[in-house]
Every structure is written in C-alpha cells, then in structure tokens.
Design a protein around this motif. Structure first.
Motif, PDB file in Angstrom:
ATOM      1  N   SER A 161       0.846  -1.131   0.127  1.00 13.83           N
ATOM      2  CA  SER A 161      -0.043  -0.020  -0.078  1.00 13.83           C
ATOM      3  C   SER A 161       0.876   1.320   0.147  1.00 13.83           C
ATOM      4  CB  SER A 161      -0.828  -0.169   1.186  1.00 13.83           C
ATOM      5  OG  SER A 161      -1.840  -1.048   1.141  1.00 13.83           O
ATOM      6  N   ASN A 162       2.046   1.153   0.494  1.00 16.84           N
ATOM      7  CA  ASN A 162       3.088   2.227   0.492  1.00 16.84           C
ATOM      8  C   ASN A 162       4.163   1.579  -0.222  1.00 16.84           C
ATOM      9  OD1 ASN A 162       1.696   4.073   2.499  1.00 16.84           O
ATOM     10  ND2 ASN A 162       2.187   2.621   4.011  1.00 16.84           N
ATOM     11  N   MET A 163       4.259   1.532  -1.465  1.00 15.33           N
ATOM     12  CA  MET A 163       5.369   0.824  -2.221  1.00 15.33           C
ATOM     13  C   MET A 163       6.690   1.250  -2.162  1.00 15.33           C
ATOM     14  SD  MET A 163       5.419  -1.876  -4.418  1.00 15.33           S
ATOM     15  CE  MET A 163       3.468  -1.933  -5.046  1.00 15.33           C
ATOM     16  N   ASP A 164       7.601   0.189  -2.006  1.00 18.08           N
ATOM     17  CA  ASP A 164       8.718   0.600  -1.888  1.00 18.08           C
ATOM     18  C   ASP A 164       9.425   0.894  -3.294  1.00 18.08           C
ATOM     19  OD1 ASP A 164       8.974  -0.696   0.483  1.00 18.08           O
ATOM     20  OD2 ASP A 164       9.885  -2.471   0.201  1.00 18.08           O
ATOM     21  N   PHE A 165      10.644   1.473  -3.071  1.00 19.50           N
ATOM     22  CA  PHE A 165      11.160   1.943  -4.475  1.00 19.50           C
ATOM     23  C   PHE A 165      12.938   1.913  -4.262  1.00 19.50           C
ATOM     24  CE2 PHE A 165      10.444   5.545  -1.828  1.00 19.50           C
ATOM     25  CZ  PHE A 165      11.609   6.341  -1.777  1.00 19.50           C
ATOM     26  N   ARG A 166      13.717   2.140  -5.223  1.00 16.05           N
ATOM     27  CA  ARG A 166      15.161   1.890  -5.052  1.00 16.05           C
ATOM     28  C   ARG A 166      15.887   3.366  -5.388  1.00 16.05           C
ATOM     29  NH1 ARG A 166      16.549  -3.173  -4.669  1.00 16.05           N
ATOM     30  NH2 ARG A 166      14.836  -4.648  -4.995  1.00 16.05           N
ATOM     31  N   SER A 167      17.080   3.535  -4.639  1.00 14.30           N
ATOM     32  CA  SER A 167      17.754   4.616  -4.891  1.00 14.30           C
ATOM     33  C   SER A 167      18.500   4.583  -6.152  1.00 14.30           C
ATOM     34  CB  SER A 167      18.975   4.333  -3.656  1.00 14.30           C
ATOM     35  OG  SER A 167      19.856   5.462  -4.112  1.00 14.30           O
ATOM     36  N   ASP A 186      20.563   1.538  -6.547  1.00 10.69           N
ATOM     37  CA  ASP A 186      19.648   0.095  -6.384  1.00 10.69           C
ATOM     38  C   ASP A 186      19.270  -0.288  -4.984  1.00 10.69           C
ATOM     39  OD1 ASP A 186      18.337  -1.465  -8.093  1.00 10.69           O
ATOM     40  OD2 ASP A 186      19.652  -3.101  -7.921  1.00 10.69           O
ATOM     41  N   MET A 187      19.755   0.480  -4.072  1.00 11.34           N
ATOM     42  CA  MET A 187      19.447   0.285  -2.626  1.00 11.34           C
ATOM     43  C   MET A 187      17.868   0.212  -2.475  1.00 11.34           C
ATOM     44  SD  MET A 187      22.078  -0.683  -0.516  1.00 11.34           S
ATOM     45  CE  MET A 187      22.412  -1.806  -1.795  1.00 11.34           C
ATOM     46  N   ARG A 188      17.189  -0.587  -1.633  1.00 17.72           N
ATOM     47  CA  ARG A 188      15.806  -0.570  -1.619  1.00 17.72           C
ATOM     48  C   ARG A 188      15.411   0.358  -0.534  1.00 17.72           C
ATOM     49  NH1 ARG A 188      12.243  -6.143  -0.970  1.00 17.72           N
ATOM     50  NH2 ARG A 188      10.146  -5.020  -0.753  1.00 17.72           N
ATOM     51  N   ILE A 189      14.405   1.274  -0.624  1.00 19.77           N
ATOM     52  CA  ILE A 189      14.001   2.167   0.154  1.00 19.77           C
ATOM     53  C   ILE A 189      12.631   1.284   0.966  1.00 19.77           C
ATOM     54  CG2 ILE A 189      12.749   4.302   0.745  1.00 19.77           C
ATOM     55  CD1 ILE A 189      15.410   3.890  -1.690  1.00 19.77           C
ATOM     56  N   PHE A 190      12.587   0.912   2.283  1.00 21.73           N
ATOM     57  CA  PHE A 190      11.489   0.282   2.729  1.00 21.73           C
ATOM     58  C   PHE A 190      10.360   1.545   3.197  1.00 21.73           C
ATOM     59  CE2 PHE A 190      14.629  -2.882   3.201  1.00 21.73           C
ATOM     60  CZ  PHE A 190      14.348  -3.870   2.394  1.00 21.73           C
ATOM     61  N   ASP A 191       9.383   1.440   2.411  1.00 21.69           N
ATOM     62  CA  ASP A 191       8.453   2.670   2.783  1.00 21.69           C
ATOM     63  C   ASP A 191       7.462   2.330   3.676  1.00 21.69           C
ATOM     64  OD1 ASP A 191       6.715   4.989   2.707  1.00 21.69           O
ATOM     65  OD2 ASP A 191       7.216   5.369   0.756  1.00 21.69           O
ATOM     66  N   LEU A 192       7.404   2.724   4.734  1.00 22.67           N
ATOM     67  CA  LEU A 192       6.219   2.467   6.053  1.00 22.67           C
ATOM     68  C   LEU A 192       5.346   3.479   5.956  1.00 22.67           C
ATOM     69  CD1 LEU A 192       8.883   1.278   8.618  1.00 22.67           C
ATOM     70  CD2 LEU A 192       7.708   0.194   6.813  1.00 22.67           C
ATOM     71  N   GLY A 193       4.974   4.382   4.988  1.00 20.43           N
ATOM     72  CA  GLY A 193       3.856   5.332   4.824  1.00 20.43           C
ATOM     73  C   GLY A 193       4.079   6.348   5.915  1.00 20.43           C
ATOM     74  N   TRP A 194       2.905   7.314   6.134  1.00 20.70           N
ATOM     75  CA  TRP A 194       2.937   8.342   6.704  1.00 20.70           C
ATOM     76  C   TRP A 194       2.846   7.904   8.354  1.00 20.70           C
ATOM     77  CZ3 TRP A 194       4.630  12.842   4.853  1.00 20.70           C
ATOM     78  CH2 TRP A 194       4.403  12.990   3.479  1.00 20.70           C
ATOM     79  N   ALA A 195       3.634   8.708   9.144  1.00 19.84           N
ATOM     80  CA  ALA A 195       3.640   8.357  10.600  1.00 19.84           C
ATOM     81  C   ALA A 195       3.523   9.513  11.436  1.00 19.84           C
ATOM     82  CB  ALA A 195       4.660   7.363  10.932  1.00 19.84           C
ATOM     83  N   CYS A 231      13.809   8.888  10.012  1.00 21.23           N
ATOM     84  CA  CYS A 231      13.841   7.363   9.195  1.00 21.23           C
ATOM     85  C   CYS A 231      14.827   6.618   9.983  1.00 21.23           C
ATOM     86  CB  CYS A 231      14.211   7.493   7.756  1.00 21.23           C
ATOM     87  SG  CYS A 231      12.929   8.212   6.862  1.00 21.23           S
ATOM     88  N   VAL A 232      14.759   5.288   9.839  1.00 22.74           N
ATOM     89  CA  VAL A 232      15.797   4.420  10.128  1.00 22.74           C
ATOM     90  C   VAL A 232      16.970   3.873   9.319  1.00 22.74           C
ATOM     91  CG1 VAL A 232      16.245   1.763  11.077  1.00 22.74           C
ATOM     92  CG2 VAL A 232      14.175   3.253  11.732  1.00 22.74           C
ATOM     93  N   ARG A 233      18.196   4.462   9.338  1.00 17.35           N
ATOM     94  CA  ARG A 233      19.117   4.283   8.512  1.00 17.35           C
ATOM     95  C   ARG A 233      19.982   2.933   8.738  1.00 17.35           C
ATOM     96  NH1 ARG A 233      22.602   9.953   8.792  1.00 17.35           N
ATOM     97  NH2 ARG A 233      21.003  11.311   7.653  1.00 17.35           N
ATOM     98  N   PHE A 273       7.654   7.842   7.044  1.00 16.01           N
ATOM     99  CA  PHE A 273       8.691   6.924   7.866  1.00 16.01           C
ATOM    100  C   PHE A 273       9.185   5.728   6.760  1.00 16.01           C
ATOM    101  CE2 PHE A 273       8.874   3.746  11.527  1.00 16.01           C
ATOM    102  CZ  PHE A 273      10.191   3.995  11.787  1.00 16.01           C
ATOM    103  N   GLN A 274      10.668   5.985   6.736  1.00 15.66           N
ATOM    104  CA  GLN A 274      11.146   4.899   5.817  1.00 15.66           C
ATOM    105  C   GLN A 274      12.272   4.088   6.563  1.00 15.66           C
ATOM    106  OE1 GLN A 274      12.376   7.525   2.716  1.00 15.66           O
ATOM    107  NE2 GLN A 274      10.373   7.540   1.692  1.00 15.66           N
ATOM    108  N   MET A 275      12.696   3.222   6.142  1.00 18.90           N
ATOM    109  CA  MET A 275      13.973   2.354   6.426  1.00 18.90           C
ATOM    110  C   MET A 275      15.020   2.213   5.204  1.00 18.90           C
ATOM    111  SD  MET A 275      14.370  -0.955   8.684  1.00 18.90           S
ATOM    112  CE  MET A 275      13.961  -2.287   7.471  1.00 18.90           C
ATOM    113  N   HIS A 276      15.986   2.559   5.043  1.00 16.56           N
ATOM    114  CA  HIS A 276      16.989   2.761   4.061  1.00 16.56           C
ATOM    115  C   HIS A 276      18.356   2.755   4.512  1.00 16.56           C
ATOM    116  CE1 HIS A 276      17.735   7.033   4.726  1.00 16.56           C
ATOM    117  NE2 HIS A 276      16.422   7.044   4.859  1.00 16.56           N
TER     118      HIS A 276
END
Length: 310
Positions: A160-166, A182-191, A229-231, A207-210
């Motif tokens: 629902s909050n689609m990931d994308f790539r760097s 090509d690193m993946r960005i894990f998208d957790l949506g609005w928080a 975010c969480v690096r 909020f993302q983890m990347h």
C-alpha cells in the motif's frame, strides 16, 4: 548475494512437524512455498509435508546466512537477546499482535545509547522469540529543523506504500542520502512523530527504512543521525531485500500473479517472510559494550552541516 546451496537447502528442507508445532504457518498455501525462489535451483525447493508446510524451525538457520553476508553486526549476550525478545513481545501484545509467529520480525531500539536493529523469529505463539542477528542503525536526531524523533510502535510493511530504489545520486553536499544505486527503500507510509525542533509537538513524517551514504554516513551508524527514518547498513539492506525478510505482503501479490518492478528477479524469498517493523525505546541510561558508538574518525568524515539528506 547468495548463501551456500547447502545452507539454503537446510533452510528450505526439513522434516514434518506435528500440527501443534506448526501453529502460525499452517495458513501458508503450498503455492506460496512452491513458488518461492528460495534455493537457486528450483528443483531444490522443499516438498511440503501432508499439512502443506515446511518445518518452521529451519527458519533459525538464517542466522548463518546473516553472519556471512551482513558486515555490520552486533554480538549480544544471550541475556540481552532474551531481554529484547521480551520487549518485542510486549510491543506486539500492546498492538493486539501478541500471537504473531511463523514469520520474521524486525525491531529497532531507538534509544540514544543503543541504536540497533534486531531480527527475530518464533515458530509458534507458545515459543520464545529467537534472535537471527543484529546491526547498528541511526534513528531521528532532534535539534534541527525538519528532524523528527523516530516514532514508536508497530509498523506494517505493505505494498500500500510501495517501496522504491535509490538512484544513487548525490545532493549538493555530495551525500547519497539513500545510499548507492539500487538500494531498496522500505516505505512504511505516513506516521505521527514528535518534531525535534521549535516548540516540538506532533506532526506527520514519511517513515522509511533505508541504506545511507556508504562512505560518509554509514560509519556513523550507532548514533542518532537521521531526520526520523531508520538508516541501516547497505549489507543489511541487501540481506532484507534479497531474502524477502519483510516481504510477506509483496510475496502474496506475486503469488496472485502481480508483477512488481521493485522486486529483483534473482531474489530468494524465504518461506517465513514477515511484515512488521517494531520500534521501541529501551530507556537505557548507558551504552552497552555490545553497541559501541562510532569513533572520532567516523565523525570526521562528515563536515558539519553536510549531512542534510535522510
């Protein structure tokens, strides 16, 4: 990034468990297991038992894969692993998810003296959570404009909050905020998160983890340093991405016939893919020896005011 074939076969193949021991994974359809590209050789995919499941105890063998491929690791004593398992269960229970099992769960301790991510697994609700591995991270550093305190809670990783790539591009300060290409960005949506500037208060943040800049910012993992975010280390990003550790809902779409560009064709999704990222604060007043802070050399790589990308 490929684990040895022998390890993958052990992960995917196992003897049948009694039905009671398979609680939490029995709902996984056989098709999800057959279609998982977990072993490189499709002929090595485990044949489900009569109940249509793969022995979930094999999920713990991912510890060896983590140790081989994640270069930034934290070695927690057994007592600390159990203590964080208790924190994880308490957080899940608070969000009416106390029965989660049969899938990997990631947990972040945002405490300034810890700054770490842990991956856990348990086969059934009656089992204790077991740690797969841990790595240093960086969460929100208050004190500057547009910097949030990383929110607490349980966050679902969903398409629902689609990931994308760097794209791997640099900002004006030559910082690659999402890491190399090509690193993946894990998208957790609005928080909802606490503002770390001005008069404080609560407002929304994405909020993302990347991953982060590999030369300048990754060496600073272990202290608060992001905008909220969480690096995470690049090797952990690749590990989570390649094995689909948090991709349960993405895998369900693929099993339903959907094509998702963000998923790589050579990925080896595990049969126990999860979906939850839990953020806690342990409240520790001192830094534990197993979570060392970055040294002065790491800080010297980042001139003041140049790390403006999250």
């Amino acid at each position: 990034m490929h684990a040895p074939a022998s390890v993958l076969r052990q992960l995917a193949c196992g003897a049948a468990l009694a039905a009671s021991a398979c609680a939490g994974v029995a709902a996984m359809p056989p098709a999800a297991i057959r279609q998982s590209a977990f072993p490189v050789d499709a002929s090595s995919v485990a044949v489900p038992d009569a109940a249509g499941v793969v022995d979930p105890r094999r999920a713990l063998l991912l510890r060896d894969v983590f140790a081989r491929h994640v270069t930034r690791r934290l070695n927690l004593p057994a007592a600390e692993q159990r203590a964080y398992a208790d924190r994880l269960q308490a957080a899940l229970r608070e969000h009416v998810l106390g029965g989660v099992s049969g899938e990997y769960v990631a947990m972040v301790d945002r405490n300034p003296n810890v700054q770490a991510l842990f991956i856990y697994f348990r086969a059934a609700p009656a089992d204790a959570w077991k740690m797969i591995g841990a790595s240093p991270v960086s969460t929100g550093r208050p004190g500057e404009f547009d910097h949030f305190v990383t929110p607490l809670g349980v966050f679902e990783h969903t398409p629902s909050n689609m990931d994308f790539r760097s794209e791997g591009t640099e900002n004006d300060n030559h910082i690659r905020g999402y890491g190399k290409r090509d690193m993946r960005i894990f998208d957790l949506g609005w928080a909802q998160a606490e503002r770390g500037w001005g008069k404080g208060g609560i407002s929304q943040m994405r909020f993302q983890m990347h991953a982060t800049d590999p030369e300048r910012l990754e060496p600073l993992l272990g202290v608060r340093h992001s905008k909220g975010c969480v690096r995470i280390p690049a090797s952990l990003n690749t590990f989570l991405d390649h094995y689909g550790i948090l991709d349960a809902e993405y895998a369900a779409l693929v099993d339903a016939g959907k094509s998702l560009w963000v998923l790589k064709s050579d990925r080896q999704i595990v049969p126990w893919a999860g979906r939850y990222i839990v953020v806690v604060d342990s409240g520790r007043k001192a830094r534990p020896t197993w979570a060392p802070a970055p040294d002065a050399k790491a800080h010297a790589r980042v001139p003041p005011g140049t790390d403006t990308a999250d």
